[in-house]
Design a protein around this motif. Sequence first.
Motif, short mmCIF file in Angstrom:
data_model
loop_
_atom_site.label_atom_id
_atom_site.label_comp_id
_atom_site.label_asym_id
_atom_site.label_seq_id
_atom_site.Cartn_x
_atom_site.Cartn_y
_atom_site.Cartn_z
N LEU A 317 2.53 -13.52 -8.81
CA LEU A 317 2.95 -12.25 -9.39
C LEU A 317 4.47 -12.13 -9.36
O LEU A 317 5.07 -11.57 -10.30
N HIS A 318 5.12 -12.65 -8.34
CA HIS A 318 6.58 -12.61 -8.29
C HIS A 318 7.18 -13.38 -9.47
O HIS A 318 8.15 -12.92 -10.09
N ARG A 319 6.62 -14.54 -9.80
CA ARG A 319 7.12 -15.30 -10.95
C ARG A 319 6.97 -14.49 -12.25
O ARG A 319 7.89 -14.44 -13.07
N LEU A 320 5.80 -13.87 -12.42
CA LEU A 320 5.57 -13.09 -13.64
C LEU A 320 6.55 -11.92 -13.74
O LEU A 320 7.12 -11.67 -14.82
N LEU A 321 6.76 -11.21 -12.64
CA LEU A 321 7.66 -10.06 -12.68
C LEU A 321 9.11 -10.50 -12.89
O LEU A 321 9.89 -9.78 -13.54
N THR A 322 9.48 -11.65 -12.36
CA THR A 322 10.83 -12.17 -12.59
C THR A 322 11.05 -12.43 -14.08
O THR A 322 12.14 -12.17 -14.62
N GLU A 323 10.02 -12.91 -14.76
CA GLU A 323 10.12 -13.15 -16.20
C GLU A 323 10.24 -11.84 -16.98
O GLU A 323 10.90 -11.78 -18.02
N HIS A 324 9.62 -10.76 -16.46
CA HIS A 324 9.62 -9.48 -17.16
C HIS A 324 10.85 -8.63 -16.82
O HIS A 324 11.14 -7.68 -17.56
N ALA A 325 11.53 -8.91 -15.73
CA ALA A 325 12.60 -8.04 -15.25
C ALA A 325 13.89 -8.23 -16.05
O ALA A 325 14.23 -9.35 -16.44
N SER A 326 14.60 -7.14 -16.28
CA SER A 326 15.90 -7.23 -16.95
C SER A 326 16.95 -7.84 -16.02
O SER A 326 17.92 -8.45 -16.47
N ALA A 327 16.77 -7.64 -14.71
CA ALA A 327 17.67 -8.22 -13.70
C ALA A 327 16.82 -9.00 -12.70
O ALA A 327 16.33 -8.42 -11.71
N PRO A 328 16.58 -10.30 -12.93
CA PRO A 328 15.67 -11.07 -12.06
C PRO A 328 16.03 -11.03 -10.58
O PRO A 328 15.14 -11.11 -9.73
N ASP A 329 17.33 -10.85 -10.24
CA ASP A 329 17.70 -10.84 -8.83
C ASP A 329 17.28 -9.55 -8.14
O ASP A 329 17.42 -9.42 -6.91
N SER A 330 16.75 -8.58 -8.90
CA SER A 330 16.25 -7.34 -8.29
C SER A 330 14.77 -7.43 -7.95
O SER A 330 14.18 -6.46 -7.47
N VAL A 331 14.14 -8.61 -8.19
CA VAL A 331 12.73 -8.82 -7.86
C VAL A 331 12.66 -9.61 -6.55
O VAL A 331 13.04 -10.79 -6.52
N LEU A 332 12.20 -8.96 -5.48
CA LEU A 332 12.18 -9.59 -4.16
C LEU A 332 10.75 -9.94 -3.76
O LEU A 332 9.78 -9.44 -4.32
N HIS A 333 10.65 -10.80 -2.73
CA HIS A 333 9.36 -11.37 -2.36
C HIS A 333 9.24 -11.41 -0.84
O HIS A 333 10.21 -11.68 -0.13
N LEU A 334 8.02 -11.14 -0.33
CA LEU A 334 7.75 -11.21 1.10
C LEU A 334 6.39 -11.85 1.33
O LEU A 334 5.39 -11.41 0.77
N SER A 335 6.36 -12.87 2.16
CA SER A 335 5.09 -13.44 2.60
C SER A 335 5.33 -14.32 3.82
O SER A 335 6.49 -14.63 4.16
N THR A 336 4.26 -14.73 4.47
CA THR A 336 4.39 -15.56 5.67
C THR A 336 4.77 -17.01 5.32
O THR A 336 4.98 -17.81 6.24
N ARG A 337 4.87 -17.34 4.03
CA ARG A 337 5.42 -18.65 3.66
C ARG A 337 6.94 -18.66 3.78
O ARG A 337 7.56 -19.69 3.58
#
Length: 587
Positions: A317-337
Amino acid sequence: MDLLVRMVFSCLVDADFLDTSAHFAGRSAPRLAPVRDMVLLAERFEERRAAFLANRPTSPVDAIRGRVFAEAVAAAAREPGLYVLHAPTGGAKTIAAGGFALRHAARHGMRRVIFAVPFISITQQNAAVYRSLLDPMEEDADSEPVVLEHHSSVGLDEDSGGGTWARLAAENWDAPIVVTTMVQLFQSLFSAKPSSMRKLHRVAGSVIVLDEVQALPDRLLNPILSVLRGLVERYGATVVLASATQPDFWSLSKLDGVPRNGMVEDVPGLFDQLRRVKYEWQLGDDVTWQTVAEDIEERAGQQVLAVVNTTRDSAHLHRLLTEHASAPDSVLHLSTRMTAEHRQEVIGQIRTRLQKGLPLWVVSTSLIEAGVDVDFPWVYRAWAPAESLQQAAGRCNRDDRMGEPGTVVVFRPAEGGTPKDLSYLAALEATAEYFGPYPLADPDDLEALALYYAKRYALQGEDHPMGERIEELRRAWDFPQVAREFRMIDDAYGQSVVVVRPQKTTEEQDAIWADIHRMRAPYPSGPECLRRLQPHTATLPRHEVSEALRTGLAEPVAGDLVVWRGHYDDIRGLDPEDREDSSAFLI
């Protein structure tokens, strides 16, 4: 009898450790922390809380939070026992629990307060709050700290902020205020190792606050409730169960006959007053990750939190939202990886962007939804057990500043992953029966939540799935087997991986590698090496670790611990959709 033997053994081994340390240090008596005045600490806590509230921006829910605090402090005058703090998310339970615990300890001459939470990120957050309210001011340089933070990611060596005091206090919790994880607390109660058990006798005569108690694993509930009952009935402890999604533990036989002491009088009324969100449901067969990403882009605005169930789903989902975002650096991600340190950095970025009103889309696994203090106008939550849905909603319109309800969208993507744990599957089945679009209930419906817990427990039975085998082993005094079978963290599927992030300075990377080499050495390196490596550790499924070891993308360190030699994404960490093929580098 099991608990009595453990208590006596704890006293013995702690005395042995302390006497041995005094002997080799040339002291005539063991070093013990001075007894602290709980009345003074309670007064300091309340004075600093009042000063903090006077200097922060007001919130529409401040009056309700003040009521929760006042009722909790008033309940402290009652007799020791098993207490329930049931208040909605955003109801300031952390502060209210602290107010109760300190006043209760002062009133009844209790020796310490132990705060235990399920996740390290919440431990760090809560410890910072309690330190600001309880530790001596900087001008009191000669006074030792009051709050001990003890978990696997906190540094306790000589160079850490707490210095010698923190290192010695952590060995046996010889401190008036301990902030720790549920893993540390319960592994000590069921361990067979002297080093772990020496702190156990410090739990007697204490106030024990279990925050986010809904996170206790179903598969261990019988031994956990049994030992909590024993601490209350035989060892002078008071236990506080704090949660917005209170499990119905009194429906289980282990608490038969134990009084249930509620702190908040009108819980349904409180939930009505603090209802700050509306729920939307997207549960049809046509829901996909692509439609969810498009919905976020089209409707949700600039600040959105999306919580999913698996690390693979979060990366996708992070990859998809990065593609949709006007500013990709505003899409952040959190997981135990991601490493623990990396996750803390991202949580800091999230809070900064929220405070400044900057665009922010966050995709996270469930690690953000219990106790992490963030506030979004829109929250999307993948289909999950009812308590997770409500906990995620607690990150939406948390301070009620929007002037209208926030929006929580519960969605069930056709390609979504689901944990395979049997307790989790039972919880999902019970959730589907009671929660959803009308005529089913919203996740903050208290009557439906009580029915949900009863159904969830019934689907598992009260037999071995809820830890009854461990109870049988306790009755047989089989201490080694109890320790082997009582595992707060089910590591059958996950494995720890040390990552030396390329973003670290050369000096920092050298320090991490030095600890790795110490762990590999034939001589004992002590726990400090492992503790220093913890912030640089991520978690991967065991089959991925096995494949990485086979292909040279990881190397063994010690035991199950491995060090990662492959790519580490600076956003998603050990990205499951961007895995390296080591054969590509063979020449």
